[in-house]
Scaffold this active site. Sequence first.
Site, PDB file in Angstrom:
ATOM      1  N   GLY A 105       0.818  -1.211   0.000  1.00 36.55           N
ATOM      2  CA  GLY A 105       0.000   0.000   0.000  1.00 36.55           C
ATOM      3  C   GLY A 105       0.848   1.256   0.000  1.00 36.55           C
ATOM      4  CD  GLN A 106      -0.659   7.322   0.153  1.00 40.51           C
ATOM      5  OE1 GLN A 106      -1.646   7.098   0.844  1.00 40.51           O
ATOM      6  NE2 GLN A 106      -0.381   8.503  -0.337  1.00 40.51           N
ATOM      7  NE  ARG A 151      -3.638  -6.361  -6.344  1.00 41.07           N
ATOM      8  CZ  ARG A 151      -4.224  -5.474  -5.550  1.00 41.07           C
ATOM      9  NH1 ARG A 151      -4.928  -5.877  -4.526  1.00 41.07           N
ATOM     10  NH2 ARG A 151      -4.101  -4.185  -5.789  1.00 41.07           N
ATOM     11  CE1 TYR A 169      -8.622   4.535   6.951  1.00 41.96           C
ATOM     12  CE2 TYR A 169      -8.620   6.929   7.112  1.00 41.96           C
ATOM     13  CZ  TYR A 169      -7.938   5.730   7.107  1.00 41.96           C
ATOM     14  OH  TYR A 169      -6.574   5.719   7.255  1.00 41.96           O
ATOM     15  CE  LYS A 203      -7.132   3.319  10.023  1.00 39.81           C
ATOM     16  NZ  LYS A 203      -6.155   2.234  10.241  1.00 39.81           N
TER      17      LYS A 203
END
Length: 313
Positions: A12-13, A37, A143, A147
């Site tokens: 991811g980022q 993946r 989100y 969180k």
Amino acid sequence: MTTKILIIGACGQIGTELTAKLRAEYGNDNVIASDIRKLNNDIVNNGIFEVVNALDYNQIEHLIEKYHITDVYLMAALLSATAEKNPAFAWDLNMNSLFHVLNLAKAGKIKKIFWPSSIAVFGPTTPRNNTPQYTIMEPSTVYGISKQTGERWCEYYNKQYGVDVRSIRYPGLISWTTEPGGGTTDYAVDIYHKAIEDGKFTSFLSENTELPMMYMDDAIKATIKIMQAESDAIKIRSSYNLSAMSFTPKQIAVEIKKHYPDFTIDYEPDFRQKIADSWPASIDDSFAREDWGWSNDFTIENMTVEMLTNLKK
């Protein structure tokens, strides 16, 4: 005892750059990258990589036992804008992946957990300027809700079971190495790409939308620093406020124009404007600075130079 690290969500980022930095610091053999993946990228090709589903407890447990893992960095999550399109899956991924690692730590299988929170935990009722560490939190996105809930569980597992979990509330993160990943603050990554490619940019946020931002190098530095701190220095076990700079789309355009005088920007706010309006404009991170010595290296000026120089290459 050798530190053995498992990164879940390594492609991811944040995971991409975190993995590279941790491998440089701890050695390739001691850092196991994993994701849902197998991509053909540096993270997969330059070290140990395993395919793992963050929602599969048994898969995670297997990797922890196989590699004698001590520290887990749980970076898998569905980000703000993407999560709004698939709320049920976002909740499932963001919450249950956390429960898996918390329970593995509770069972004594791992020593330390890093779990990232976000400024998305704040909401429209939160004081917007210099948002305090302890304040009203009524998040308005899936989100943010996940969180904030995660923060409460982290603190609970620390208090009830002694789980050594550490967390920071990331502001918007800016990096030249990964493409924008579906976050509301990602305009600040995309704008640099478009400045070089097209010389113009259409912002999905209005010109004076101020948000807390951070250059990725600083975010990685903070992540590793909090994990390397002595346990008793980490006094907050929900999540620490973290800050570097705050700016608007208009201000970032002004910085870019210093290097690309012909650069132009226009504004077409979309559904992400509402998300941004519910978040803080600036953050008070004095607890992180006092407790474990956090300090940022990047401002909007030197970040812009870094972004444009590296993207141009």
